[in-house]
Motif scaffolding. Sequence first.
Motif, mmCIF file in Angstrom:
data_model
loop_
_atom_site.group_PDB
_atom_site.id
_atom_site.type_symbol
_atom_site.label_atom_id
_atom_site.label_comp_id
_atom_site.label_asym_id
_atom_site.label_seq_id
_atom_site.Cartn_x
_atom_site.Cartn_y
_atom_site.Cartn_z
ATOM 1 N N PHE A 128 0.753 -1.223 -0.192
ATOM 2 C CA PHE A 128 -0.008 0.046 -0.324
ATOM 3 C C PHE A 128 0.902 1.190 -0.218
ATOM 4 O O PHE A 128 1.978 1.374 0.446
ATOM 5 C CB PHE A 128 -0.982 0.113 1.306
ATOM 6 N N ALA A 129 0.493 2.435 -0.672
ATOM 7 C CA ALA A 129 0.986 3.532 -0.441
ATOM 8 C C ALA A 129 0.077 4.612 0.128
ATOM 9 O O ALA A 129 -1.101 4.785 -0.327
ATOM 10 C CB ALA A 129 1.469 4.099 -1.957
ATOM 11 N N VAL A 130 0.319 5.251 1.149
ATOM 12 C CA VAL A 130 -0.420 6.223 1.662
ATOM 13 C C VAL A 130 0.100 7.661 1.323
ATOM 14 O O VAL A 130 1.332 8.034 1.554
ATOM 15 C CB VAL A 130 -0.572 6.125 3.223
ATOM 16 N N PHE A 131 -0.699 8.482 0.899
ATOM 17 C CA PHE A 131 -0.548 9.968 0.262
ATOM 18 C C PHE A 131 -0.794 10.918 1.382
ATOM 19 O O PHE A 131 -1.897 10.947 1.733
ATOM 20 C CB PHE A 131 -1.077 10.048 -0.880
ATOM 21 N N ASN A 150 5.849 -15.457 -1.632
ATOM 22 C CA ASN A 150 6.950 -15.150 -0.948
ATOM 23 C C ASN A 150 7.885 -14.104 -1.808
ATOM 24 O O ASN A 150 8.955 -14.029 -1.890
ATOM 25 C CB ASN A 150 7.821 -16.397 -1.045
ATOM 26 N N LYS A 151 7.093 -13.303 -2.825
ATOM 27 C CA LYS A 151 7.679 -12.383 -3.738
ATOM 28 C C LYS A 151 6.836 -11.173 -4.083
ATOM 29 O O LYS A 151 5.708 -11.296 -4.209
ATOM 30 C CB LYS A 151 8.220 -13.224 -5.048
ATOM 31 N N SER A 152 7.354 -10.091 -3.904
ATOM 32 C CA SER A 152 6.337 -9.019 -4.246
ATOM 33 C C SER A 152 7.270 -7.989 -4.953
ATOM 34 O O SER A 152 8.533 -7.389 -4.285
ATOM 35 C CB SER A 152 5.971 -8.105 -2.900
ATOM 36 N N VAL A 153 7.078 -7.384 -6.158
ATOM 37 C CA VAL A 153 8.095 -6.460 -6.960
ATOM 38 C C VAL A 153 7.200 -5.520 -7.533
ATOM 39 O O VAL A 153 6.021 -6.055 -8.241
ATOM 40 C CB VAL A 153 8.776 -7.472 -8.041
ATOM 41 N N THR A 154 7.572 -4.251 -7.510
ATOM 42 C CA THR A 154 6.603 -3.214 -8.196
ATOM 43 C C THR A 154 7.681 -2.256 -8.650
ATOM 44 O O THR A 154 9.000 -2.136 -8.065
ATOM 45 C CB THR A 154 5.647 -2.527 -7.164
ATOM 46 N N HIS A 155 7.169 -1.268 -9.625
ATOM 47 C CA HIS A 155 8.153 -0.367 -10.098
ATOM 48 C C HIS A 155 7.907 0.870 -9.327
ATOM 49 O O HIS A 155 6.790 1.226 -9.075
ATOM 50 C CB HIS A 155 8.089 -0.341 -11.538
ATOM 51 N N ASP A 188 13.487 -5.722 0.956
ATOM 52 C CA ASP A 188 12.868 -4.831 1.510
ATOM 53 C C ASP A 188 13.585 -3.556 1.758
ATOM 54 O O ASP A 188 13.246 -2.356 1.379
ATOM 55 C CB ASP A 188 12.386 -5.130 2.815
ATOM 56 N N ILE A 189 14.947 -3.743 2.232
ATOM 57 C CA ILE A 189 15.835 -2.671 2.435
ATOM 58 C C ILE A 189 16.208 -1.948 1.332
ATOM 59 O O ILE A 189 16.257 -0.723 1.284
ATOM 60 C CB ILE A 189 16.939 -3.315 3.233
ATOM 61 N N ALA A 190 16.682 -2.676 0.207
ATOM 62 C CA ALA A 190 16.972 -2.157 -0.965
ATOM 63 C C ALA A 190 15.769 -1.207 -1.804
ATOM 64 O O ALA A 190 15.902 -0.061 -2.226
ATOM 65 C CB ALA A 190 17.486 -3.120 -1.948
ATOM 66 N N PHE A 191 14.654 -1.790 -1.618
ATOM 67 C CA PHE A 191 13.333 -1.308 -2.450
ATOM 68 C C PHE A 191 13.182 0.047 -1.415
ATOM 69 O O PHE A 191 12.994 0.989 -2.121
ATOM 70 C CB PHE A 191 12.230 -2.223 -2.105
ATOM 71 N N THR A 192 13.299 -0.197 -0.137
ATOM 72 C CA THR A 192 12.905 1.269 0.480
ATOM 73 C C THR A 192 13.992 2.312 0.282
ATOM 74 O O THR A 192 13.498 3.530 -0.017
ATOM 75 C CB THR A 192 12.846 0.923 1.960
ATOM 76 N N ASN A 193 15.387 1.818 0.218
ATOM 77 C CA ASN A 193 16.250 2.811 -0.140
ATOM 78 C C ASN A 193 16.118 3.573 -1.359
ATOM 79 O O ASN A 193 16.315 4.861 -1.765
ATOM 80 C CB ASN A 193 17.704 2.352 -0.158
ATOM 81 N N ASN A 194 15.803 2.743 -2.511
ATOM 82 C CA ASN A 194 15.430 3.236 -3.843
ATOM 83 C C ASN A 194 14.278 4.220 -3.913
ATOM 84 O O ASN A 194 14.632 5.164 -4.425
ATOM 85 C CB ASN A 194 15.111 1.950 -4.621
#
Length: 226
Positions: A128-131, A150-155, A188-194
């Motif tokens: 989810f994204a909360v704006f 076991n996998k979640s990928v989004t752009h 999760d960490i890499a995605f968050t930093n990105n």
Amino acid sequence: MNYKIKDLPLDERPREKLKEKGAENLSNEELIAILLRTGNKTESVKDLAIRITKDLENIQELNTITYGDLIKIKGIKEAKALTLLASIELGKRLTTPRNQKKKKVTTAEDLYETFRIKTMNLKQEKLFAVFLNTKNEILKYETIFIGTQNKSVTHPREIFNAAIKNSAVKIILLHNHPTGDVTPSQEDIAFTNNIKEIGNLMQIPLIDHIIIGENTFFSFFDHQML
């Protein structure tokens, strides 16, 4: 030949009961039977509705059921699944006051309490994204992605396109771990930093990423990882 509601005895037809006694006097199974309209080759629509509700731990599970979950049920194909999903969403919208005061986010726990219900019993990850506006009030939230178990990928573009559409000045991300363990993975960490880097460039900063588990949560902000 599919069994239809009209094949039921008159006193067992949910539609007739609805007209005579009102929707509030119908059981969950009868309401679902009206939406399904037809059964299948081996069972009536009422029996199909009864079987669906028996497969649920409680009727609230329909709040988080997905298209994929529904079409796995014997006797449920695309048309029935879409009808049920549309009805569930309409019900959610009707229970949300139109002029409801915007909810202000002050802690990660605020959002955890809201979104843990939306992820309860899910067997796949849901992002989810909360704006938020400048006052940390929720403008809107959107489901960005539903992954596998076991996998979640989004752009990132999906997140920031939605942020711009909703005139957001800040973003908070939330996703669940179906295992119940809220320890952030390397992904999760890499995605968050990105997302953090892109958000800073676009001047729509990511202010937290919350992982929801079984009766607990992990906040990147609280752990000084943002």
